[in-house]
Design an enzyme around this catalytic site. Sequence first.
Site, PDB file in Angstrom:
ATOM      1  N   LYS A   1       0.816  -1.237   0.000  1.00 52.21           N
ATOM      2  CA  LYS A   1       0.000   0.000   0.000  1.00 52.21           C
ATOM      3  C   LYS A   1       0.837   1.269   0.000  1.00 52.21           C
ATOM      4  O   LYS A   1       0.463   2.282  -0.591  1.00 52.21           O
ATOM      5  CB  LYS A   1      -0.982   0.019   1.177  1.00 52.21           C
ATOM      6  CG  LYS A   1      -0.374  -0.181   2.553  1.00 52.21           C
ATOM      7  CD  LYS A   1      -0.365  -1.630   2.931  1.00 52.21           C
ATOM      8  CE  LYS A   1       0.421  -1.870   4.199  1.00 52.21           C
ATOM      9  NZ  LYS A   1       0.181  -3.181   4.757  1.00 52.21           N
TER      10      LYS A   1
ATOM     11  N   LYS B   1      -4.102   3.268   2.759  1.00 50.19           N
ATOM     12  CA  LYS B   1      -5.245   2.430   2.366  1.00 50.19           C
ATOM     13  C   LYS B   1      -6.455   3.295   2.031  1.00 50.19           C
ATOM     14  O   LYS B   1      -7.209   2.997   1.102  1.00 50.19           O
ATOM     15  CB  LYS B   1      -5.571   1.451   3.487  1.00 50.19           C
ATOM     16  CG  LYS B   1      -4.454   0.424   3.675  1.00 50.19           C
ATOM     17  CD  LYS B   1      -4.556  -0.283   5.005  1.00 50.19           C
ATOM     18  CE  LYS B   1      -3.509  -1.373   5.147  1.00 50.19           C
ATOM     19  NZ  LYS B   1      -3.413  -1.901   6.504  1.00 50.19           N
TER      20      LYS B   1
ATOM     21  N   GLY C   1      -1.675 -10.547   8.231  1.00 51.67           N
ATOM     22  CA  GLY C   1      -1.291 -11.915   8.559  1.00 51.67           C
ATOM     23  C   GLY C   1      -0.958 -12.697   7.310  1.00 51.67           C
ATOM     24  O   GLY C   1      -1.396 -12.360   6.205  1.00 51.67           O
TER      25      GLY C   1
END
Length: 401
Positions: free
Chosen positions: A98, A198, A295
């Site tokens: 990002k 984001k 994750g």
Amino acid sequence: MGNKNITIGLFGFGCVGQGLYDVLNHSQGLKATIEKICVKDKNKKRKIDATFFTYDREEILKRDNLNVIVELIDNADEAFSIVKDAMNNGVSVVTANKKMLAENFKELYELQEKNNVALIYEGSAGGSIPIIRNLEEYYDNELLSSVKGILNGTCNYILTRMELENKDYGDVLKDAQLNGFAESDPWLDVAGFDTKFKTLLLTVHAFGIVLTPDDIFNTGIQNVSYDDILYAKQRGLRIKMLGVSQKVGDKFRAYSIPHFVDRESELFNVLYEYNAVEVEGAFSCKQTFVGKGAGSHPTGSAVLSDISALTYDYKYAYKKLKKALSGNNKIEDGIKQIEYDFPIKLYIRFQNREELKDLEILSIEEEYKSTNTNYIIANVNFNSLFNIFNKRENKLFICAI
Ligand SMILES: NC(=O)c1ccc[n+]([C@@H]2O[C@H](COP(=O)([O-])OP(=O)(O)OC[C@H]3O[C@@H](n4cnc5c(N)ncnc54)[C@H](OP(=O)(O)O)[C@@H]3O)[C@@H](O)[C@H]2O)c1
């Protein structure tokens, strides 16, 4: 490419790269193979065969049998150079980076157009939550009014543990670093930069507006204290770090700021490392997507979904952006649609009043002073927030109400 075998050149075999490797090995039906992996550290032990690896980027970039480059490294500048070269070689790219995307969006968009290749990046916002393709495709004709969300797992994890375990910020942060929920330098996460990168991407796909990171104000939880958590708790509220992109009248607002949310909000019960994105449209009303925001396997699965999309030649259509660019409009004109001059109601905790001097305070609704804590509830001109934030030495904590 048309639903066929695809051959992948992978950059990075860390948290997400390894997650992708595992997810790909368990996927059924997708005919994709990782041909070569470029990494950096020659001395690191790898969990798969050494013949997969190279340390020379050109060994991947110069191969002519690859259909897709998957970029999953942790350095935004090097990533930009790799992605640029791949696209200029006519190869489509999947990334989750990002920071790289937000810092170079205009150029990356133009490279897609010039080279007629795809650059897709579902894993870059909301981790496993399928939000970018939904904004682009599903909500392509819907009149969206707002997209906002908990976009940073580290912030949400810290805020959750502070509240549920009655702990101070420093203790939870240390623990989060030990458990792999926060980076050793957590600044980009805790100070709201990651949320803003984001937010920038969601703004492109929700509203067709391209901004630069400097156009979006951010502050985070870097100065949050248990007193702030307690203030919220006593009023039945929770503090959530939110990225907000919304249409107000014929203008747009975009920022990354902690907010108080109440029990009525779907975001209230999104805890620990979970992320959530709330999309509001004129006709669809409010819809909330919740899932793991980061994750290894959750992000790996978003990357896999992008790779799968490339097997049927998927590209973002950028319908809203293309509409905005019709006529003589340029990408950099997007900023003209953003509004900065509006009042925002904030909880501001400070040590001494001097810290507030650069803020344009329009009215104060409540003021509290004690030996430990001073705060005001005030309406502030949003524009003046740019005067005081993004500096590590700043000690104010602000939270939108
Ligand atoms: N972690 C997440 O949950 C998550 C979620 C969403 C998005 N992302 C994004 O995904 C990307 C990867 O994150 P990560 O957490 O997987 O990072 P990471 O665990 O730190 O792994 C980074 C990998 O990149 C490699 N690398 C670094 N510089 C390189 C270079 N110049 N050339 C080739 N390889 C290089 C490293 O090589 P060595 O192995 O040799 O050190 C390592 O394998 C980042 O953009 C991150 O923002 C991460």
